[in-house]
Design an enzyme around this catalytic site. Structure first.
Site, PDB file in Angstrom:
ATOM      1  N   ASP A   1       0.799  -1.230   0.000  1.00 28.73           N
ATOM      2  CA  ASP A   1       0.000   0.000   0.000  1.00 28.73           C
ATOM      3  C   ASP A   1       0.830   1.279   0.000  1.00 28.73           C
ATOM      4  O   ASP A   1       0.402   2.307   0.527  1.00 28.73           O
ATOM      5  CB  ASP A   1      -0.981   0.015   1.197  1.00 28.73           C
TER       6      ASP A   1
ATOM      7  N   HIS B   1      -4.327  -2.871  -6.288  1.00 25.53           N
ATOM      8  CA  HIS B   1      -3.609  -1.720  -6.837  1.00 25.53           C
ATOM      9  C   HIS B   1      -4.612  -0.670  -7.273  1.00 25.53           C
ATOM     10  O   HIS B   1      -5.447  -0.922  -8.132  1.00 25.53           O
ATOM     11  CB  HIS B   1      -2.730  -2.128  -8.028  1.00 25.53           C
TER      12      HIS B   1
HETATM   13  P1  IMP Z   1      -2.417 -12.848   2.873  1.00 23.52           P
HETATM   14  O1  IMP Z   1      -1.457 -12.307   1.882  1.00 23.52           O
HETATM   15  O2  IMP Z   1      -3.855 -12.637   2.500  1.00 23.52           O
HETATM   16  O3  IMP Z   1      -2.108 -14.266   3.255  1.00 23.52           O
HETATM   17  O4  IMP Z   1      -2.227 -11.990   4.212  1.00 23.52           O
HETATM   18  C1  IMP Z   1      -1.018 -11.991   4.963  1.00 23.52           C
HETATM   19  C2  IMP Z   1      -0.743 -10.606   5.522  1.00 23.52           C
HETATM   20  O5  IMP Z   1      -0.408  -9.738   4.450  1.00 23.52           O
HETATM   21  C3  IMP Z   1      -1.950  -9.941   6.228  1.00 23.52           C
HETATM   22  O6  IMP Z   1      -1.449  -9.143   7.291  1.00 23.52           O
HETATM   23  C4  IMP Z   1      -2.543  -9.077   5.136  1.00 23.52           C
HETATM   24  O7  IMP Z   1      -3.292  -8.010   5.655  1.00 23.52           O
HETATM   25  C5  IMP Z   1      -1.293  -8.618   4.431  1.00 23.52           C
HETATM   26  N1  IMP Z   1      -1.501  -8.253   3.031  1.00 23.52           N
HETATM   27  C6  IMP Z   1      -1.665  -9.088   1.974  1.00 23.52           C
HETATM   28  N2  IMP Z   1      -1.807  -8.400   0.834  1.00 23.52           N
HETATM   29  C7  IMP Z   1      -1.701  -7.106   1.158  1.00 23.52           C
HETATM   30  C8  IMP Z   1      -1.737  -5.898   0.394  1.00 23.52           C
HETATM   31  O8  IMP Z   1      -1.872  -5.866  -0.830  1.00 23.52           O
HETATM   32  N3  IMP Z   1      -1.576  -4.734   1.098  1.00 23.52           N
HETATM   33  C9  IMP Z   1      -1.399  -4.734   2.433  1.00 23.52           C
HETATM   34  N4  IMP Z   1      -1.354  -5.834   3.188  1.00 23.52           N
HETATM   35  C10 IMP Z   1      -1.511  -7.004   2.556  1.00 23.52           C
HETATM   36 MG    MG Z   2      -2.515  -2.440  -2.026  1.00 26.21          MG
END
Ligand code: IMP
Ligand code: MG
Length: 331
Positions: free
Chosen positions: A13, A43
């Protein structure tokens, strides 16, 4: 043969979408390649006055550039087709531009169901962890095995190294960030893929092709997930508000804190960043506070100028070109 890489140096982000969009518009890429993650990523892209949120499909598609979901990714097939439909509805011509590596993996409904039931670390519940687990457990499904995806399947080796294919100029677009990387992030509060320059190379990119590595950060930090991250200062509520810090994928409020400079430096070194963008300077300006954390101590600067020059002085500026950027500006 050239590859530029975009990496997020914090917890996702930070505005990678904006940098991808800027680079695609200004440099003659032949391909844009998403190199990790699934539809956990969101995105946000402003293109010709319209807002688009993509999860799978790389931003090259906005500029008529071949856009590939790489071998380091996992794909939710339903979401993939939904996104194509949304882009088309928004006036973006996607025909002949979107591809998926044959050896990317698929997120199944079982993976989604599994994360609904158990989610200790606060994932996005998009089935990423189970999909990558099954890939490494050798019981996953590759994209090439899915009938509906057949028209989109590409062999990265053929595409980048095949005879008569021309010389690729590839923009590698990452998802998530260094603080969420499965190896270098704050385990177990991490995602399941490689969010680094090395992760980009895993997608059939020889290391000698790499030209620029764009590291993207914010002048403060945000994180979404179940560990406590937010600083104790009530100012972070303002920062969240001014910076519109809510997840593009899940809508969750992002926890905010000062930039952890030691982590940022480590991320810049490991990724070999040579272009470094600090986004959202205008948000701290609105909050009227210029602070960061260095070696676990809060450093309080008397002005924006002081903080910027301190940050610049921490890098060898012959090796790293630094940009300070604002929310919603081009770069
Ligand atoms: P997962 O990728 O859904 O398995 O989540 C694992 C960790 O990564 C969690 O804390 C999510 O909130 C974080 N996370 C996954 N994708 C994003 C993203 O695109 N932006 C911010 N945090 C993310
Ligand atoms: Mg993002």
């Amino acid at each position: 043969m050239i590859a530029d890489v975009i990496v997020d140096l914090q917890y996702g982000d930070c505005g990678k979408g904006k940098i991808t969009h800027y680079l695609c518009k200004n440099k003659p890429y032949t391909h844009v390649l998403r190199y990790n993650g699934g539809c956990n990523a969101g995105h946000t892209i402003y293109h010709e006055g319209k807002k688009f949120v993509t999860h799978h499909i790389p931003a090259g598609v906005f500029f008529g550039v071949k856009s590939i979901i790489g071998s380091g990714c996992v794909v939710n097939v339903t979401q993939f087709f939904k996104e194509i439909a949304e882009l088309e509805a928004g006036g973006i011509d996607t025909k002949g531009l979107i591809y998926i590596a044959n050896n990317a993996h698929v997120i199944t409904s079982e993976h989604l169901y599994e994360e609904e039931r158990e989610n200790k670390i606060g994932t996005t519940k998009k089935g990423n962890g189970p999909a990558y687990r099954d890939k490494y457990f050798r019981k996953g499904i590759r994209a090439e095995q899915v009938e509906k995806l057949k028209p989109y399947i590409i062999d990265l080796y053929e595409e980048f190294h095949g005879v008569g294919k021309g010389k690729p100029v590839i923009l590698c677009e990452g998802a998530q960030g260094f603080g969420l990387d499965v190896d270098w992030g704050d385990y177990p509060y991490v995602t399941s893929s490689h969010c680094t320059t090395a992760g980009a190379l895993l997608n059939c990119i020889p290391h000698g092709w790499v030209r620029d590595v764009w590291g993207v950060a914010k002048v403060y930090e945000t994180y979404v997930g179940s560990k406590k991250f937010e600083g104790d200062d009530p100012i972070f509520e303002k920062i969240r508000d001014y910076g519109e810090e809510y997840g593009a994928t899940t809508g969750r409020p992002r926890q905010c804190n000062w930039m952890d400079f030691s982590l940022l430096k480590k991320a810049a070194v490991i990724n070999q960043v040579n272009k470094l963008v600090f986004n959202k300077v205008d948000i701290l300006r609105r909050a009227q506070s210029w602070k960061l954390i260095n070696k676990e101590q809060i450093v309080d600067f008397e002005s924006e100028k002081r903080m910027k020059s301190w940050v610049e002085n921490q890098f060898n500026q012959d090796l790293v070109e630094i940009f300070f950027s604002e929310d919603k500006t081009k770069i």
